[in-house]
Write an enzyme that holds these catalytic residues in place. Sequence first.
Site, PDB file in Angstrom:
ATOM      1  N   GLU A  89       0.831  -1.211   0.000  1.00 19.15           N
ATOM      2  CA  GLU A  89       0.000   0.000   0.000  1.00 19.15           C
ATOM      3  C   GLU A  89       0.860   1.253   0.000  1.00 19.15           C
ATOM      4  O   GLU A  89       1.864   1.328   0.712  1.00 19.15           O
ATOM      5  CB  GLU A  89      -0.913  -0.022   1.219  1.00 19.15           C
ATOM      6  CG  GLU A  89      -2.300   0.451   0.926  1.00 19.15           C
ATOM      7  CD  GLU A  89      -3.002  -0.437  -0.111  1.00 19.15           C
ATOM      8  OE1 GLU A  89      -3.007  -0.071  -1.298  1.00 19.15           O
ATOM      9  OE2 GLU A  89      -3.517  -1.488   0.276  1.00 19.15           O
TER      10      GLU A  89
ATOM     11  N   ASP B  62       3.008   2.339  -4.918  1.00 17.94           N
ATOM     12  CA  ASP B  62       3.094   2.566  -6.375  1.00 17.94           C
ATOM     13  C   ASP B  62       3.800   3.876  -6.696  1.00 17.94           C
ATOM     14  O   ASP B  62       4.743   3.908  -7.488  1.00 17.94           O
ATOM     15  CB  ASP B  62       1.726   2.416  -7.085  1.00 17.94           C
ATOM     16  CG  ASP B  62       0.598   3.295  -6.570  1.00 17.94           C
ATOM     17  OD1 ASP B  62       0.799   4.026  -5.585  1.00 17.94           O
ATOM     18  OD2 ASP B  62      -0.496   3.247  -7.191  1.00 17.94           O
TER      19      ASP B  62
ATOM     20  N   SER C 203     -19.518  21.383 -33.120  1.00 19.83           N
ATOM     21  CA  SER C 203     -18.362  20.557 -33.490  1.00 19.83           C
ATOM     22  C   SER C 203     -18.586  19.166 -32.902  1.00 19.83           C
ATOM     23  O   SER C 203     -19.541  18.957 -32.153  1.00 19.83           O
ATOM     24  CB  SER C 203     -17.089  21.182 -32.906  1.00 19.83           C
ATOM     25  OG  SER C 203     -17.226  21.276 -31.513  1.00 19.83           O
TER      26      SER C 203
ATOM     27  N   GLY D  20     -16.461   4.816  -3.595  1.00 17.66           N
ATOM     28  CA  GLY D  20     -15.952   5.382  -2.338  1.00 17.66           C
ATOM     29  C   GLY D  20     -15.504   4.316  -1.360  1.00 17.66           C
ATOM     30  O   GLY D  20     -15.361   4.567  -0.170  1.00 17.66           O
ATOM     31  N   ALA D  21     -15.267   3.101  -1.858  1.00 19.56           N
ATOM     32  CA  ALA D  21     -14.937   1.980  -0.984  1.00 19.56           C
ATOM     33  C   ALA D  21     -13.457   1.611  -1.049  1.00 19.56           C
ATOM     34  O   ALA D  21     -13.030   0.628  -0.459  1.00 19.56           O
ATOM     35  CB  ALA D  21     -15.785   0.761  -1.371  1.00 19.56           C
TER      36      ALA D  21
ATOM     37  N   SER E 213     -13.147   4.344  -9.796  1.00 16.76           N
ATOM     38  CA  SER E 213     -12.740   5.330 -10.807  1.00 16.76           C
ATOM     39  C   SER E 213     -11.858   4.697 -11.883  1.00 16.76           C
ATOM     40  O   SER E 213     -11.986   5.018 -13.068  1.00 16.76           O
ATOM     41  CB  SER E 213     -12.075   6.549 -10.173  1.00 16.76           C
ATOM     42  OG  SER E 213     -11.039   6.154  -9.347  1.00 16.76           O
TER      43      SER E 213
ATOM     44  N   ASP F 246      -4.092   1.089  -9.735  1.00  6.99           N
ATOM     45  CA  ASP F 246      -5.499   0.740  -9.964  1.00  6.99           C
ATOM     46  C   ASP F 246      -5.797   0.521 -11.446  1.00  6.99           C
ATOM     47  O   ASP F 246      -6.426  -0.463 -11.839  1.00  6.99           O
ATOM     48  CB  ASP F 246      -6.408   1.862  -9.434  1.00  6.99           C
ATOM     49  CG  ASP F 246      -6.020   2.296  -8.041  1.00  6.99           C
ATOM     50  OD1 ASP F 246      -5.321   1.525  -7.355  1.00  6.99           O
ATOM     51  OD2 ASP F 246      -6.392   3.415  -7.643  1.00  6.99           O
TER      52      ASP F 246
HETATM   53  C1  GLA Z   1      -5.146   4.658  -4.165  1.00  6.16           C
HETATM   54  C2  GLA Z   1      -4.377   5.128  -5.383  1.00  6.16           C
HETATM   55  C3  GLA Z   1      -3.338   4.092  -5.784  1.00  6.16           C
HETATM   56  C4  GLA Z   1      -2.460   3.708  -4.589  1.00  6.16           C
HETATM   57  C5  GLA Z   1      -3.317   3.369  -3.390  1.00  6.16           C
HETATM   58  C6  GLA Z   1      -2.497   3.128  -2.156  1.00  6.16           C
HETATM   59  O1  GLA Z   1      -5.900   3.540  -4.481  1.00  6.16           O
HETATM   60  O2  GLA Z   1      -5.239   5.332  -6.473  1.00  6.16           O
HETATM   61  O3  GLA Z   1      -2.562   4.585  -6.843  1.00  6.16           O
HETATM   62  O4  GLA Z   1      -1.538   4.722  -4.307  1.00  6.16           O
HETATM   63  O5  GLA Z   1      -4.260   4.381  -3.108  1.00  6.16           O
HETATM   64  O6  GLA Z   1      -1.737   1.986  -2.295  1.00  6.16           O
END
Ligand code: GLA
Length: 410
Positions: free
Chosen positions: A46, A49, A80, A141-142, A147, A202
């Site tokens: 966590e 990234d 357009s 939101g979980a 997204s 993600d």
């Molecule tokens: C969110 C971000 C990811 C990552 C996590 C934490 O989900 O979108 O890019 O940084 O938090 O690991």
Amino acid sequence: MSQPQWIEVTPVNEHAEVTRRQFAQTYGHEPSAVWGAPGRVNLIGEHLDYNGGSVLPIALPHLTAMAVGRAPADHAGAASAEARVSSAHGGQTVRFSLAELASGSVTGWASYVAGVIWAMSEAGWDVPAIELYVDGRVPVGAGLSSSAALTCSTALAVAQASQAPADWPWTSVNDDGARRALAAACIRAENEFAGAPTGGMDQSAAMRASAGHAMLLDCASFDIDQISWPAEAELLVVDTRSNHSLIDGQYGGRREACERAAELLGVASLAAIDMADLEATLARLPDAELQGVVRHVITETDRVARVAAGLPSGDLTAAGEALFESHASMRDDFVISTPELDRVVADAREAGALGARMTGGGFGGSAVVLCRPGTATKIGEHIHRGAEQMNHPAPGLMQVLPSRAAFRLG
Ligand code: GLA
């Protein structure tokens, strides 16, 4: 006592059919295809990234579906070429001119869709007048990347309806090079257009994960290694239904602390620091906040390696222990947990889980629980009762298997 709330997955055919029908009702003609992209749950790794470390997400069976069609003739009356997007969650169809897309020009949820079209146009795609209809079934939101499911399903839908740039390196959307390039456009869309400072895990998971595998993603190179999921492991995802948002500044605050620490230490990426240098590194930092974030990044990097090495051999006890350690690190060192998440993890342990931790950006959202075969239901029920005792919101419970990345639903 209230009943535990298990969140079901809509069967793919049904999801595709409903989305197709909604598209036809909205736009008066059939879509040319329906694409879908999954949410993800991060098993471990966590906030690594954007620190150049490795992460280990899996794709969820929960999808966002996106029906797509070219506008029959360029939209009548539009000055357009336009894109139009409608959502099963209500509200009016959002329209935007393709020629005038710029960061901030579209707001709200549609900015994620517009952002992908913008990033793909920037990458040389020729996007025509287009219609889209989205039906998202990834809990919002979980901390499960609804997204990224939205941006990745948009990217595949738009790719199908558009002309690829001449130098585009692939011919099929199933090619990993293609998926990597489209994930990069989705990352740009979220970072630069929608203003969400996400780190890339993600979108990579939604585009590149493989069913039956956890995806080890090296975020320094964006290379992947698919790790076989042990058949005997059960996985429970618990949405605490407590707040989570990437744009409220707390996530960004942690990113900034990491950047500050890296600068002070003179390293390009915190995740590159060896575990053996942990104490010496911490001694060079001026305060407890920076020491905490750096301790988390270095120890979490070590835990990811342990879990990735242990999973294929079915060493679930060691993997589970690493999950518990990861949670403690996020609670005490990185300081992004919440009372709801801490309680879920404690209850999971009490009910006999192999491991559990909060997952995703933090400050609310979901926990992931690794369970012995046949125990996930019982553990979920125990967690539900724990939340009830504390007067926390009733959690959304999902028993999941590592699922496939974005694909064509119909
Ligand atoms: C969110 C971000 C990811 C990552 C996590 C934490 O989900 O979108 O890019 O940084 O938090 O690991």
